[in-house]
Design a protein around this motif. Structure first.
Motif, PDB file in Angstrom:
ATOM      1  N   TYR A 288      18.467 -35.241 -35.284  1.00  0.00           N
ATOM      2  CA  TYR A 288      19.187 -34.392 -34.330  1.00  0.00           C
ATOM      3  C   TYR A 288      20.568 -34.014 -34.855  1.00  0.00           C
ATOM      4  N   ALA A 289      20.974 -32.768 -34.575  1.00  0.00           N
ATOM      5  CA  ALA A 289      22.340 -32.318 -34.853  1.00  0.00           C
ATOM      6  C   ALA A 289      22.714 -31.292 -33.798  1.00  0.00           C
ATOM      7  N   ASP A 290      23.999 -31.219 -33.462  1.00  0.00           N
ATOM      8  CA  ASP A 290      24.446 -30.153 -32.569  1.00  0.00           C
ATOM      9  C   ASP A 290      25.806 -29.646 -33.014  1.00  0.00           C
ATOM     10  N   LEU A 291      26.119 -28.436 -32.566  1.00  0.00           N
ATOM     11  CA  LEU A 291      27.358 -27.788 -32.981  1.00  0.00           C
ATOM     12  C   LEU A 291      27.859 -26.919 -31.830  1.00  0.00           C
ATOM     13  N   GLU A 292      29.095 -27.188 -31.372  1.00  0.00           N
ATOM     14  CA  GLU A 292      29.722 -26.311 -30.394  1.00  0.00           C
ATOM     15  C   GLU A 292      30.262 -25.089 -31.129  1.00  0.00           C
ATOM     16  N   VAL A 293      29.928 -23.903 -30.639  1.00  0.00           N
ATOM     17  CA  VAL A 293      30.246 -22.670 -31.358  1.00  0.00           C
ATOM     18  C   VAL A 293      31.145 -21.781 -30.508  1.00  0.00           C
ATOM     19  N   ALA A 294      31.812 -20.848 -31.181  1.00  0.00           N
ATOM     20  CA  ALA A 294      32.711 -19.924 -30.500  1.00  0.00           C
ATOM     21  C   ALA A 294      32.298 -18.470 -30.673  1.00  0.00           C
ATOM     22  N   GLY A 295      31.392 -18.189 -31.617  1.00  0.00           N
ATOM     23  CA  GLY A 295      30.953 -16.824 -31.845  1.00  0.00           C
ATOM     24  C   GLY A 295      29.938 -16.369 -30.808  1.00  0.00           C
ATOM     25  N   SER A 296      29.553 -15.100 -30.907  1.00  0.00           N
ATOM     26  CA  SER A 296      28.629 -14.547 -29.921  1.00  0.00           C
ATOM     27  C   SER A 296      27.190 -14.497 -30.421  1.00  0.00           C
ATOM     28  N   ARG A 297      27.001 -14.501 -31.732  1.00  0.00           N
ATOM     29  CA  ARG A 297      25.641 -14.375 -32.267  1.00  0.00           C
ATOM     30  C   ARG A 297      25.552 -15.131 -33.587  1.00  0.00           C
ATOM     31  N   TYR A 298      24.536 -15.971 -33.714  1.00  0.00           N
ATOM     32  CA  TYR A 298      24.454 -16.869 -34.872  1.00  0.00           C
ATOM     33  C   TYR A 298      23.101 -16.781 -35.567  1.00  0.00           C
ATOM     34  N   THR A 299      23.120 -17.205 -36.823  1.00  0.00           N
ATOM     35  CA  THR A 299      21.918 -17.568 -37.554  1.00  0.00           C
ATOM     36  C   THR A 299      22.114 -19.006 -38.021  1.00  0.00           C
ATOM     37  N   VAL A 300      21.009 -19.737 -38.245  1.00  0.00           N
ATOM     38  CA  VAL A 300      21.118 -21.106 -38.735  1.00  0.00           C
ATOM     39  C   VAL A 300      19.972 -21.378 -39.692  1.00  0.00           C
ATOM     40  N   ARG A 301      20.233 -22.170 -40.705  1.00  0.00           N
ATOM     41  CA  ARG A 301      19.217 -22.547 -41.685  1.00  0.00           C
ATOM     42  C   ARG A 301      19.554 -23.919 -42.239  1.00  0.00           C
ATOM     43  N   VAL A 302      18.580 -24.546 -42.876  1.00  0.00           N
ATOM     44  CA  VAL A 302      18.822 -25.780 -43.611  1.00  0.00           C
ATOM     45  C   VAL A 302      19.531 -25.416 -44.908  1.00  0.00           C
ATOM     46  N   ASP A 303      20.644 -26.050 -45.177  1.00  0.00           N
ATOM     47  CA  ASP A 303      21.450 -25.728 -46.360  1.00  0.00           C
ATOM     48  C   ASP A 303      21.032 -26.612 -47.535  1.00  0.00           C
ATOM     49  N   GLN A 304      19.742 -26.577 -47.810  1.00  0.00           N
ATOM     50  CA  GLN A 304      19.179 -27.414 -48.869  1.00  0.00           C
ATOM     51  C   GLN A 304      17.824 -26.843 -49.251  1.00  0.00           C
ATOM     52  N   GLY A 305      17.661 -26.438 -50.493  1.00  0.00           N
ATOM     53  CA  GLY A 305      16.398 -25.828 -50.902  1.00  0.00           C
ATOM     54  C   GLY A 305      16.231 -24.452 -50.269  1.00  0.00           C
ATOM     55  N   GLN A 306      15.002 -23.951 -50.256  1.00  0.00           N
ATOM     56  CA  GLN A 306      14.696 -22.653 -49.673  1.00  0.00           C
ATOM     57  C   GLN A 306      14.351 -22.828 -48.200  1.00  0.00           C
ATOM     58  N   SER A 307      15.134 -22.228 -47.329  1.00  0.00           N
ATOM     59  CA  SER A 307      14.948 -22.408 -45.892  1.00  0.00           C
ATOM     60  C   SER A 307      14.717 -21.077 -45.201  1.00  0.00           C
ATOM     61  N   GLU A 308      13.762 -21.069 -44.278  1.00  0.00           N
ATOM     62  CA  GLU A 308      13.625 -19.937 -43.372  1.00  0.00           C
ATOM     63  C   GLU A 308      14.855 -19.907 -42.471  1.00  0.00           C
ATOM     64  N   VAL A 309      15.237 -18.718 -42.008  1.00  0.00           N
ATOM     65  CA  VAL A 309      16.445 -18.561 -41.212  1.00  0.00           C
ATOM     66  C   VAL A 309      16.068 -18.277 -39.762  1.00  0.00           C
ATOM     67  N   ALA A 310      16.666 -19.026 -38.840  1.00  0.00           N
ATOM     68  CA  ALA A 310      16.525 -18.734 -37.411  1.00  0.00           C
ATOM     69  C   ALA A 310      17.546 -17.658 -37.061  1.00  0.00           C
ATOM     70  N   LEU A 311      17.066 -16.489 -36.658  1.00  0.00           N
ATOM     71  CA  LEU A 311      17.923 -15.327 -36.448  1.00  0.00           C
ATOM     72  C   LEU A 311      18.189 -15.075 -34.974  1.00  0.00           C
ATOM     73  N   ASP A 312      19.180 -14.211 -34.737  1.00  0.00           N
ATOM     74  CA  ASP A 312      19.400 -13.633 -33.413  1.00  0.00           C
ATOM     75  C   ASP A 312      19.615 -14.691 -32.330  1.00  0.00           C
TER      76      ASP A 312
END
Length: 273
Positions: free
Chosen positions: A213-237
């Motif tokens: 588990y991981a969590d992050l409090e954010v301040a932006g309006s729109r994000y993408t997230v991916r695993v920063d290790q190897g080749q990762s699919e990106v969760a968009l929008d």
């Protein structure tokens, strides 16, 4: 005779000055033409190149800068036209990357969003992954065909809104789970969240009862997230609620449906043999 030589010297001097100007300060300088001045077909090819680079780098800031240099007016129809053209020509992966760029730049349509989140199909059936005990009633899609072929080391198997009832709090929250190929939580995995103006790196392992588990409090309006290790699919929008939408001000009934953030689950997939 002297008069003839005088005119000859003037002619040679004028020719020399012309050569110096042509090859000097008045000569066209290579590489000074801006992308916006290029031919439409060249700018179209550059748009595909920007999409390919974004799919590899996952750098939204650079993608925005490169796209802005093209100075395209009314980009959404252009994205739609080029994606449709690529699909008709059988270039499915190019079309999907271009759709992902359109979504990231917020020039998307429902059709482009659907394509951005859809893997290229293959005739080979993909077995469903082992369900994770943390998912609850939420169904998990199978890893994409590209991932099974070894394109990705990490794939998105869950992407859904996070309600205020699940995790009360006023700050918009991004919750990420990371698992191995068998659905077991993985601790210490680096993650990268990006918005229009912000990039943050964080890690799994915050909860003793769920090391993935991981969590992050954010301040932006729109994000993408991916695993920063190897080749990762990106969760968009991943569109976050506004700053004025506070869970603490909602009733129990309202909190059950109010969106606080997003839940994304990544799963490692075994490379194709």
């Amino acid at each position: 005779m002297l008069k003839t030589l005088w005119w000859l010297w003037l002619l040679l001097a004028g020719f020399g000055v012309g050569v110096l100007l042509a090859w000097g300060p008045l000569a066209p300088q290579p590489g000074t033409q801006s992308p916006a001045e290029l031919r439409p077909d060249v700018r179209r090819d550059m748009l595909f190149l920007i999409a390919d680079t974004y799919a590899y780098e996952h750098d939204l800031r650079k993608a925005r800068e490169r796209f802005a240099a093209l100075n395209l007016t009314n980009p959404t129809p252009i994205f739609t036209l080029l994606v449709d053209e690529a699909l008709r020509e059988g270039r499915e992966e190019e079309a999907r990357r271009l759709a992902q760029l359109a979504v990231a730049l917020e020039y998307d349509t429902p059709v482009l969003r659907a394509l951005a989140h859809t893997a290229t199909p293959t005739p080979t059936p993909t077995p469903s992954p082992t369900p994770s005990p943390d998912v609850g009633a939420t169904p998990q899609p199978s890893p994409s065909a590209e991932a099974v072929q070894g394109r990705y080391e990490w794939v998105v198997v869950e992407r859904r809104p996070l309600t205020c009832a699940e995790q009360p709090g006023d700050a918009p929250l991004l919750v990420v789970y990371v698992e191995d190929a068998d659905g077991k939580p993985l601790s210490g995995v680096p993650l990268l969240a990006q918005s229009e103006t912000d990039t943050q790196r964080f890690f799994t392992g915050l909860k003793p009862d769920n090391p993935g588990y991981a969590d992050l409090e954010v301040a932006g309006s729109r994000y993408t997230v991916r695993v920063d290790q190897g080749q990762s699919e990106v969760a968009l929008d991943l569109t976050m609620p506004s700053e004025n939408a506070k869970c603490s001000q909602l009733s129990t009934e309202e909190a059950a449906t109010a969106i606080r953030g997003w839940v994304v689950r990544f799963r490692r997939v075994s490379p194709a043999p």
